[in-house]
Design an enzyme around this catalytic site. Structure first.
Site, mmCIF file in Angstrom:
data_model
loop_
_atom_site.group_PDB
_atom_site.id
_atom_site.type_symbol
_atom_site.label_atom_id
_atom_site.label_comp_id
_atom_site.label_asym_id
_atom_site.label_seq_id
_atom_site.Cartn_x
_atom_site.Cartn_y
_atom_site.Cartn_z
ATOM 1 N N SER A 1 67.573 14.276 41.872
ATOM 2 C CA SER A 1 68.589 13.234 41.682
ATOM 3 C C SER A 1 69.272 12.877 40.340
ATOM 4 O O SER A 1 69.474 11.991 39.854
ATOM 5 C CB SER A 1 67.959 12.068 42.173
ATOM 6 O OG SER A 1 66.739 11.247 42.037
ATOM 7 N N ASP B 1 63.652 0.508 39.017
ATOM 8 C CA ASP B 1 63.660 2.367 38.930
ATOM 9 C C ASP B 1 63.406 2.025 37.524
ATOM 10 O O ASP B 1 64.637 1.605 36.337
ATOM 11 C CB ASP B 1 64.877 2.829 39.378
ATOM 12 C CG ASP B 1 65.376 4.022 39.001
ATOM 13 O OD1 ASP B 1 63.966 4.699 38.473
ATOM 14 O OD2 ASP B 1 66.170 4.465 40.015
ATOM 15 N N HIS C 1 65.626 6.941 36.320
ATOM 16 C CA HIS C 1 67.367 7.440 36.864
ATOM 17 C C HIS C 1 67.577 6.732 35.065
ATOM 18 O O HIS C 1 67.226 5.690 34.652
ATOM 19 C CB HIS C 1 67.505 6.734 37.753
ATOM 20 C CG HIS C 1 66.502 7.594 39.357
ATOM 21 N ND1 HIS C 1 66.138 7.123 39.727
ATOM 22 C CD2 HIS C 1 67.480 9.086 39.371
ATOM 23 C CE1 HIS C 1 66.183 8.434 40.515
ATOM 24 N NE2 HIS C 1 66.384 9.420 40.391
#
Length: 412
Positions: free
Chosen positions: A168, A390, A393
């Site tokens: 990702s 998160d 990312h």
């Protein structure tokens, strides 16, 4: 040059040098700087102002806030609008050593107008209230970097293909690239093709016949279902059939190597003829990179294909690493570290990756984004992603745009 007021410090970044102006507690400070536009007023900080330039000495001054300083700030702000840093990267300079500087022209695109952006990375749309993290540009020491030009990029790649291969974080970079192209060329035509079987998404900018592909591949090496369970095979790689004859390949893996429990997509690890229930994940990662390097040596034709490896994208879950022991994650971080080096340690996979890359005979360029990304504790979605905090990312617009600017300079 950057001047920053935070915690009663006025920090001026001038090229590679720093001036720190400490001033006495003055209740009129905010009034003195009230002329600055709203952009420069983050919620939890004192006003910021920006100027680019260079200084050859490190100076420490103690001053009182007064109208003379205000006049100086006004003058600096006006002059800054006349200065521009741009141009091609200098030969021999290290694009990955530098510091983050404020740039009023950033971000490179407006997230609300990018048709490719996914919810996971769209921090502004997900409610992130601060905007200052959008205004930083990476400035390498001793050299300048060409600003990304989408039209030039498409012209140079006319009829060619660039593919991002990985997890990702590769998708993070791929979507950034699509948004950067669209920002430069908002009316150019494109088509999309999604292959569920190949786990691949292709955007073709039809006016230029340029393909920008994302191939989802967590480990690069194989995971094979056998009667006793799913096996991560460190020595075999079959996905390479999708990478043949691609003009530009940008690889990435690491983010999933430490996954355990229900999210781990394998049950065993095979190295050679031996099958293990588990093993040191950094060691396993290194063996997989060696296998990938063998594929590169066996299949890449250097005058046809340029190969890049994204490097190791870091996470920020422990404030002790960057000097804030009370910070348990990246939540609430609004500005980067304004130094050139990270006070904590680099991810252990980075040294393993660099060692493995040295053993590859064909040319592979490391997009060494680790240090510059370590400095961006403010750049993650935190609670403005898909739900859970998160700190792995990156928001878009954001840090991956810089990865692509550097990739652009290395490609062209």
């Amino acid at each position: 040059m950057l001047a920053i007021i935070a915690n009663k410090k006025l920090v001026w970044w001038l090229g590679n040098h720093l001036i720190t102006l400490r001033f006495q507690n003055d209740p009129e400070t905010k009034k003195c700087f009230s002329f600055l536009p709203p952009l420069f007023f983050p919620l939890s900080l004192e006003p910021f102002l920006y100027l680019r330039g260079r200084l050859k000495k490190l100076v420490f001054l103690r001053v009182n806030i007064n109208m003379s300083l205000v006049f100086l700030v006004v003058l600096i702000t006006i002059v800054s609008s006349l200065v521009r840093i741009d141009g091609a990267a200098a030969d021999g300079c290290d694009l990955f050593q530098g510091n983050w500087v404020l740039d009023p022209s950033y971000p490179m695109y407006n997230e609300s107008t990018c048709p490719f952006l996914e919810k996971e990375f769209n921090c502004v749309n997900n409610g992130r209230p601060d905007r200052f993290y959008l205004k930083y540009r990476w400035q390498p020491h001793g050299c300048h970097v060409s600003r990304f030009d989408g039209q030039n990029f498409l012209e140079k790649l006319r009829g060619k293909t660039i593919m991002f291969v990985g997890d990702s974080l590769s998708r993070n970079q791929w979507l950034s690239m699509l948004c950067m192209i669209h920002s430069s060329m908002p009316t150019t035509n494109y088509a999309v093709n999604i292959s569920l079987i190949q786990d691949m998404t292709t955007y073709t900018f039809t006016d230029y016949k340029v393909k920008v592909i994302y191939h989802h591949n967590l480990y690069l090496v194989d995971i094979v279902k056998q009667r006793f369970g799913r096996v991560l095979k460190l020595n075999t790689l079959t996905a390479g059939k999708y990478w043949l004859d691609i003009d530009y390949l940008v690889f990435n893996t690491w983010h999933w190597w430490n996954r355990r429990g229900a999210s781990q997509p394998f049950d065993y690890i095979q190295d050679g003829r031996r099958i293990y229930k588990d093993m040191d994940r950094v060691v396993a990662f290194g063996k997989a990179i060696v296998t990938w390097g063998q594929w590169v040596d066996a299949n890449v034709v250097p005058n046809k294909t340029k190969v890049f490896f994204q490097g190791i994208s870091p996470s920020h879950y422990n404030g002790t690493d960057w000097g804030e022991p009370k910070a348990k994650s990246c939540s609430g971080q609004k500005i980067p570290l304004l130094t050139s080096t990270y006070p904590g340690v680099s991810p252990p996979a980075l040294a393993v990756l660099k060692t493995a890359l040295k053993g590859i005979k064909k040319p592979v360029t490391l997009l060494d984004v680790t240090n510059l990304s370590l400095l961006r504790k403010d750049g993650h979605p935190s609670s403005y992603g898909l739900g859970a905090v998160d700190c792995s990312h990156w928001c878009l617009a954001g840090v991956p745009d810089t990865w692509n600017v550097l990739l652009y300079n290395l490609m062209l």
